[in-house]
Design a protein around this motif. Structure first.
Motif, PDB file in Angstrom:
ATOM      1  N   TRP A  75       1.028  -1.255   0.163  1.00  0.00           N
ATOM      2  CA  TRP A  75       0.011  -0.004   0.269  1.00  0.00           C
ATOM      3  C   TRP A  75       1.068   1.108   0.001  1.00  0.00           C
ATOM      4  CZ3 TRP A  75      -5.166  -0.611  -0.401  1.00  0.00           C
ATOM      5  CH2 TRP A  75      -5.746  -1.657  -0.439  1.00  0.00           C
ATOM      6  N   ALA A  76       2.065   1.201  -0.097  1.00  0.00           N
ATOM      7  CA  ALA A  76       3.120   2.178   0.228  1.00  0.00           C
ATOM      8  C   ALA A  76       2.898   3.448  -0.916  1.00  0.00           C
ATOM      9  CB  ALA A  76       4.839   1.909   0.123  1.00  0.00           C
ATOM     10  N   ASP A  77       2.309   3.115  -1.962  1.00  0.00           N
ATOM     11  CA  ASP A  77       2.156   4.247  -2.943  1.00  0.00           C
ATOM     12  C   ASP A  77       1.184   5.231  -2.488  1.00  0.00           C
ATOM     13  OD1 ASP A  77       4.018   3.799  -4.407  1.00  0.00           O
ATOM     14  OD2 ASP A  77       3.025   3.080  -6.271  1.00  0.00           O
ATOM     15  N   THR A  78       0.233   4.685  -1.470  1.00  0.00           N
ATOM     16  CA  THR A  78      -0.785   5.579  -1.041  1.00  0.00           C
ATOM     17  C   THR A  78      -0.032   6.769  -0.284  1.00  0.00           C
ATOM     18  OG1 THR A  78      -2.415   3.658  -0.285  1.00  0.00           O
ATOM     19  CG2 THR A  78      -2.411   5.577   0.856  1.00  0.00           C
ATOM     20  N   LEU A  79       1.051   6.382   0.478  1.00  0.00           N
ATOM     21  CA  LEU A  79       1.769   7.796   1.032  1.00  0.00           C
ATOM     22  C   LEU A  79       2.535   8.763   0.044  1.00  0.00           C
ATOM     23  CD1 LEU A  79       3.634   5.381   3.648  1.00  0.00           C
ATOM     24  CD2 LEU A  79       1.610   6.683   4.270  1.00  0.00           C
ATOM     25  N   LYS A  80       2.622   8.092  -1.097  1.00  0.00           N
ATOM     26  CA  LYS A  80       3.409   8.906  -2.006  1.00  0.00           C
ATOM     27  C   LYS A  80       2.653   9.891  -3.085  1.00  0.00           C
ATOM     28  CE  LYS A  80       7.374   5.715  -2.428  1.00  0.00           C
ATOM     29  NZ  LYS A  80       8.138   5.032  -3.013  1.00  0.00           N
ATOM     30  N   ARG A  81       1.348   9.808  -2.707  1.00  0.00           N
ATOM     31  CA  ARG A  81       0.364  10.568  -3.605  1.00  0.00           C
ATOM     32  C   ARG A  81      -0.697  11.268  -2.634  1.00  0.00           C
ATOM     33  NH1 ARG A  81       0.073   8.802  -8.984  1.00  0.00           N
ATOM     34  NH2 ARG A  81       2.045   7.245  -9.220  1.00  0.00           N
ATOM     35  N   PRO A  82      -0.745  12.512  -2.663  1.00  0.00           N
ATOM     36  CA  PRO A  82      -1.703  13.132  -1.865  1.00  0.00           C
ATOM     37  C   PRO A  82      -2.971  12.986  -2.445  1.00  0.00           C
ATOM     38  CG  PRO A  82      -0.229  14.802  -3.062  1.00  0.00           C
ATOM     39  CD  PRO A  82      -0.030  13.574  -3.690  1.00  0.00           C
ATOM     40  N   LYS A  83      -4.004  12.848  -1.431  1.00  0.00           N
ATOM     41  CA  LYS A  83      -5.412  12.399  -1.793  1.00  0.00           C
ATOM     42  C   LYS A  83      -6.126  13.521  -2.617  1.00  0.00           C
ATOM     43  CE  LYS A  83      -9.934  11.309   0.254  1.00  0.00           C
ATOM     44  NZ  LYS A  83     -10.306  10.012  -0.481  1.00  0.00           N
ATOM     45  N   ARG A  84      -5.971  14.790  -2.287  1.00  0.00           N
ATOM     46  CA  ARG A  84      -6.319  15.814  -2.865  1.00  0.00           C
ATOM     47  C   ARG A  84      -5.590  17.203  -2.639  1.00  0.00           C
ATOM     48  NH1 ARG A  84     -11.030  15.364  -0.137  1.00  0.00           N
ATOM     49  NH2 ARG A  84     -12.021  14.083  -1.780  1.00  0.00           N
ATOM     50  N   ALA A  85      -5.500  17.847  -3.766  1.00  0.00           N
ATOM     51  CA  ALA A  85      -4.692  19.016  -3.886  1.00  0.00           C
ATOM     52  C   ALA A  85      -5.527  20.211  -4.423  1.00  0.00           C
ATOM     53  CB  ALA A  85      -3.278  18.810  -4.469  1.00  0.00           C
ATOM     54  N   LEU A  86      -5.951  21.270  -3.689  1.00  0.00           N
ATOM     55  CA  LEU A  86      -6.695  22.335  -4.276  1.00  0.00           C
ATOM     56  C   LEU A  86      -5.962  23.554  -4.504  1.00  0.00           C
ATOM     57  CD1 LEU A  86      -9.662  23.337  -4.900  1.00  0.00           C
ATOM     58  CD2 LEU A  86     -10.066  23.659  -2.599  1.00  0.00           C
ATOM     59  N   ILE A  87      -5.968  24.240  -5.529  1.00  0.00           N
ATOM     60  CA  ILE A  87      -5.148  25.373  -6.087  1.00  0.00           C
ATOM     61  C   ILE A  87      -6.276  26.359  -6.241  1.00  0.00           C
ATOM     62  CG2 ILE A  87      -3.611  26.515  -7.500  1.00  0.00           C
ATOM     63  CD1 ILE A  87      -2.414  23.831  -8.202  1.00  0.00           C
ATOM     64  N   VAL A  88      -6.256  27.590  -5.500  1.00  0.00           N
ATOM     65  CA  VAL A  88      -7.217  28.377  -5.677  1.00  0.00           C
ATOM     66  C   VAL A  88      -6.691  29.981  -5.919  1.00  0.00           C
ATOM     67  CG1 VAL A  88      -8.819  27.501  -4.019  1.00  0.00           C
ATOM     68  CG2 VAL A  88      -7.356  29.070  -3.221  1.00  0.00           C
ATOM     69  N   ASP A  89      -7.567  30.882  -6.599  1.00  0.00           N
ATOM     70  CA  ASP A  89      -6.970  32.138  -6.970  1.00  0.00           C
ATOM     71  C   ASP A  89      -7.809  32.967  -5.883  1.00  0.00           C
ATOM     72  OD1 ASP A  89      -6.239  34.356  -8.239  1.00  0.00           O
ATOM     73  OD2 ASP A  89      -8.424  34.700  -9.009  1.00  0.00           O
ATOM     74  N   VAL A  90      -7.083  33.695  -5.197  1.00  0.00           N
ATOM     75  CA  VAL A  90      -7.401  34.717  -4.076  1.00  0.00           C
ATOM     76  C   VAL A  90      -7.571  35.978  -4.452  1.00  0.00           C
ATOM     77  CG1 VAL A  90      -7.382  35.024  -1.600  1.00  0.00           C
ATOM     78  CG2 VAL A  90      -6.452  32.719  -2.449  1.00  0.00           C
ATOM     79  N   PRO A  91      -8.455  36.486  -5.109  1.00  0.00           N
ATOM     80  CA  PRO A  91      -8.515  38.040  -5.278  1.00  0.00           C
ATOM     81  C   PRO A  91      -8.868  38.893  -4.226  1.00  0.00           C
ATOM     82  CG  PRO A  91     -10.485  36.906  -6.366  1.00  0.00           C
ATOM     83  CD  PRO A  91      -9.693  35.977  -5.526  1.00  0.00           C
ATOM     84  N   ILE A  92      -8.233  39.991  -3.929  1.00  0.00           N
ATOM     85  CA  ILE A  92      -8.889  40.918  -3.088  1.00  0.00           C
ATOM     86  C   ILE A  92      -8.476  42.269  -3.589  1.00  0.00           C
ATOM     87  CG2 ILE A  92      -8.531  39.492  -1.026  1.00  0.00           C
ATOM     88  CD1 ILE A  92      -6.115  41.510  -0.441  1.00  0.00           C
ATOM     89  N   GLU A  93      -9.439  43.210  -3.002  1.00  0.00           N
ATOM     90  CA  GLU A  93      -9.350  44.738  -3.309  1.00  0.00           C
ATOM     91  C   GLU A  93      -8.563  45.329  -2.305  1.00  0.00           C
ATOM     92  OE1 GLU A  93     -11.801  48.899  -4.043  1.00  0.00           O
ATOM     93  OE2 GLU A  93     -12.862  47.040  -4.119  1.00  0.00           O
ATOM     94  N   LEU A  94      -7.335  45.835  -2.598  1.00  0.00           N
ATOM     95  CA  LEU A  94      -6.390  46.468  -1.718  1.00  0.00           C
ATOM     96  C   LEU A  94      -6.893  47.765  -1.417  1.00  0.00           C
ATOM     97  CD1 LEU A  94      -3.026  45.688  -3.562  1.00  0.00           C
ATOM     98  CD2 LEU A  94      -4.105  44.359  -1.890  1.00  0.00           C
ATOM     99  N   ASP A  95      -6.366  48.376  -0.397  1.00  0.00           N
ATOM    100  CA  ASP A  95      -6.578  49.700   0.352  1.00  0.00           C
ATOM    101  C   ASP A  95      -6.492  50.814  -0.771  1.00  0.00           C
ATOM    102  OD1 ASP A  95      -7.012  48.117   2.431  1.00  0.00           O
ATOM    103  OD2 ASP A  95      -5.106  49.364   3.573  1.00  0.00           O
ATOM    104  N   ASN A  96      -5.786  50.725  -1.756  1.00  0.00           N
ATOM    105  CA  ASN A  96      -5.606  51.745  -2.834  1.00  0.00           C
ATOM    106  C   ASN A  96      -6.563  51.634  -3.930  1.00  0.00           C
ATOM    107  OD1 ASN A  96      -4.611  49.709  -4.497  1.00  0.00           O
ATOM    108  ND2 ASN A  96      -2.357  50.390  -4.428  1.00  0.00           N
ATOM    109  N   GLY A  97      -7.515  50.567  -3.991  1.00  0.00           N
ATOM    110  CA  GLY A  97      -8.459  50.379  -4.830  1.00  0.00           C
ATOM    111  C   GLY A  97      -8.265  49.532  -6.114  1.00  0.00           C
TER     112      GLY A  97
END
Length: 424
Positions: free
Chosen positions: A36-58
Motif C-alpha cells: 500500500w506504500a504508494d498511498t503515502l506518495k500521492r496526496p489524496k486531494r490538492a486544491l489550488i485557488v485564486d484569491v483576489p482581493i481589493e487593496l486599500d488603494n483600490g
C-alpha cells in the motif's frame, strides 16, 4: 505556478522530494503493508485557488492559495495554514504529508493536511489581511469542516486569522462552527496552552532525549534558529531547566552570547521589534557562522531545508531537535547519523502543537474546557509515551529515530488503509 503533477516528478531537493526519500527508507520495515506504500506518495486531494482581493488603494491583487489533504484514512485532515512569499504546491504537499506522519506517530485520530498562500503578509494592512483570509477560507470551504479538515496557525498566521477563518466558514454554513479551526482566541473556543504547545513538545522530547544521551541540561549550551512561537517557547523552557541559550537566529539577524542570553530581556525585545536583530545583549554573527557555534543542543525552528550536508559536517551539537518541519535534508541526515549526532525528528519533536490542537477540537465538541495544568499534563504524557514507542522501534531495528517514527506512523496509516479497503 507549481506543476500540479509534481508528485509524479518532484523537483530535486524540494520538500516533497525530501519526504519521498524518507518514505523510501522505511519500506523495508512495513512488511505486508508495503503493497500500500504508494498511498503515502500521492496526496489524496490538492486544491489550488485564486484569491483576489481589493487593496486599500483600490487596485485588485491576485494571490495563489493551496489546501492539500495528503491522507484521510485515520480521520479528518489536520494541519496549519502559512502565509509566505515562497509557498509552493510542492512545499504544501510535503507539509501535509509530514502532518499525516506526525498525527499517526502521536496516535491522534487525524489524517494530514496543510494550506498556504503565496504572499508576504507584512506588505498587507490589517484590513487587506482580513480580506485575504476570508476569501481564501471561502475558496477552500468546499473541503474543510470540523469533520473534514481542520486548519490551524502556521508560519505568519495566528489566532486572529483563525478567528476570521472560523467566522467566514460559520457565515457560509449558517451556524457557528468553532471546531472548524484550532489555535483560535480563548474566548472563541480556543484552548489554554495552545500558543506554547509546539515549543513545549520540543522541550519535552528534548529533555527525554538528553536523558537517554546522559546529557545534563544544567549548563548545556543551546542554539536556536527561528525565534517565533516555537523557538522562543522552547528556549524559555530550556532556560528554566538550567540550560544556556548561546546563539539565536531569525529573519532579522543572528546573535551569539557565550554566557547565555537573558531571556527575560530577549523575549520582550523580539515581541516589540519583530526579531532578534539589534538586541544589545549579544554579538552579531553571519547567518552561516550560526552553524559553527559550540553547543550541545541545536534547535532548528524556522523553515525547511536548513541543515544541508555542508552544515551537517560542521555542526558541533550532540543533539538536534527539529522544531521546524523538514529542516534537515536527507544527505545531511546521513552525515549526522555517521557523526553520532542524535536527531529527534520534526514528526515527533514538534507534535506538541497538533496534540493541543486535538485537545482544543475535543473541547469544542464537548463545550467543556480544561485548565492549562491539565493540558500540559496530558501533552507531556502523550509526547513521552509516543517517544518511548519510537525509541523502542529504533532500538529493535537499529535505525535512526526518524526512520523509526516513519515506521510506526506508516504502519498505522497503512493498516487503516488496508482495513478500510478500496471504494468502490
Amino acid at each position: 505556478m507549481s506543476n500540479p503533477l509534481s508528485f509524479v516528478n518532484p523537483t530535486p531537493d524540494s520538500p516533497w522530494q525530501t519526504y519521498l526519500s524518507q518514505v523510501d527508507r522505511v519500506l523495508p520495515y512495513l512488511g505486508h503493508l508495503a503493497r500500500w506504500a504508494d498511498t503515502l506518495k500521492r496526496p489524496k486531494r490538492a486544491l489550488i485557488v485564486d484569491v483576489p482581493i481589493e487593496l486599500d488603494n483600490g487596485t485588485v491583487a491576485h494571490y495563489e492559495g493551496y489546501r492539500v489533504q495528503h491522507n484521510l484514512s485515520r480521520g479528518p485532515g489536520k494541519g496549519g495554514v502559512r502565509y509566505h512569499p515562497d509557498v509552493t504546491l510542492e512545499e504544501v504537499m510535503a507539509l501535509s504529508a509530514w502532518m499525516s506522519i506526525k498525527n499517526a506517530a502521536v496516535n491522534l485520530p487525524y489524517g494530514g493536511a496543510k494550506g498556504g498562500i503565496r504572499v508576504d503578509p507584512k506588505q498587507l494592512s490589517q484590513k487587506e489581511l482580513e480580506k485575504l483570509t476570508r476569501r481564501y477560507t471561502s475558496e477552500i470551504g468546499l473541503i474543510i469542516g470540523p469533520q473534514q479538515d481542520i486548519p490551524a496557525p502556521d508560519v505568519n498566521t495566528n489566532a486572529q486569522i483563525m478567528a476570521w477563518m472560523m467566522d467566514t466558514y460559520s457565515m457560509n454554513t449558517g451556524a457557528t462552527a468553532t471546531g472548524v479551526v484550532t489555535g483560535k482566541p480563548i474566548h472563541l473556543g480556543g484552548s489554554l496552552g495552545r500558543v506554547k504547545a509546539t515549543g513545549r513538545g520540543v522541550f519535552v522530547t528534548g529533555r527525554e532525549a538528553a536523558r537517554k544521551l546522559g546529557l545534563d541540561l544544567q549548563g548545556a549550551r543551546v542554539a536556536v534558529q527561528g525565534f517565533g512561537n516555537v523557538g522562543s517557547a522552547a528556549a524559555e523552557l530550556f532556560g528554566q531547566a538550567g540550560a544556556k541559550i548561546v546563539a539565536v537566529q531569525d529573519h532579522s539577524g543572528c546573535l551569539i552570547n557565550t554566557r547565555g542570553f537573558d531571556l527575560s530581556e530577549l523575549v520582550p525585545w523580539v515581541r516589540q521589534h519583530g526579531g532578534v536583530g539589534g538586541f544589545p545583549g549579544g554579538e552579531p554573527l553571519t547567518a552561516e557562522e550560526f552553524w559553527d557555534v559550540d553547543c550541545e543542543i541545536m534547535i532548528p525552528a524556522a523553515l525547511e531545508g536548513q541543515i544541508t550536508a555542508d552544515r551537517a559536517n560542521r555542526l558541533k551539537a550532540r543533539l538536534v531537535l527539529e522544531g521546524a518541519n523538514g529542516p534537515t535534508l536527507p544527505a545531511a541526515d546521513d552525515i549526522l547519523a555517521e557523526r553520532g549526532i542524535l536527531v529527534v525528528p520534526d514528526v515527533i519533536c514538534n507534535a506538541g502543537g497538533v496534540t493541543v490542537s486535538y485537545f482544543e477540537w475535543v473541547q469544542d465538541f464537548s463545550s467543556f474546557f480544561w485548565t492549562e495544568d491539565e493540558i500540559n499534563l496530558r501533552l507531556d504524557k502523550i509526547m513521552q509515551g509516543a517517544l518511548r514507542r519510537i525509541w523502542d522501534t529504533a532500538d529493535q531495528h537499529g535505525v535512526t529515530l526518524r526512520t523509526a517514527t516513519f515506521a510506526v506512523a506508516c504502519e498505522r496509516i497503512l493498516m487503516a488503509r488496508e482495513e478500510r479497503g478500496l471504494y468502490p
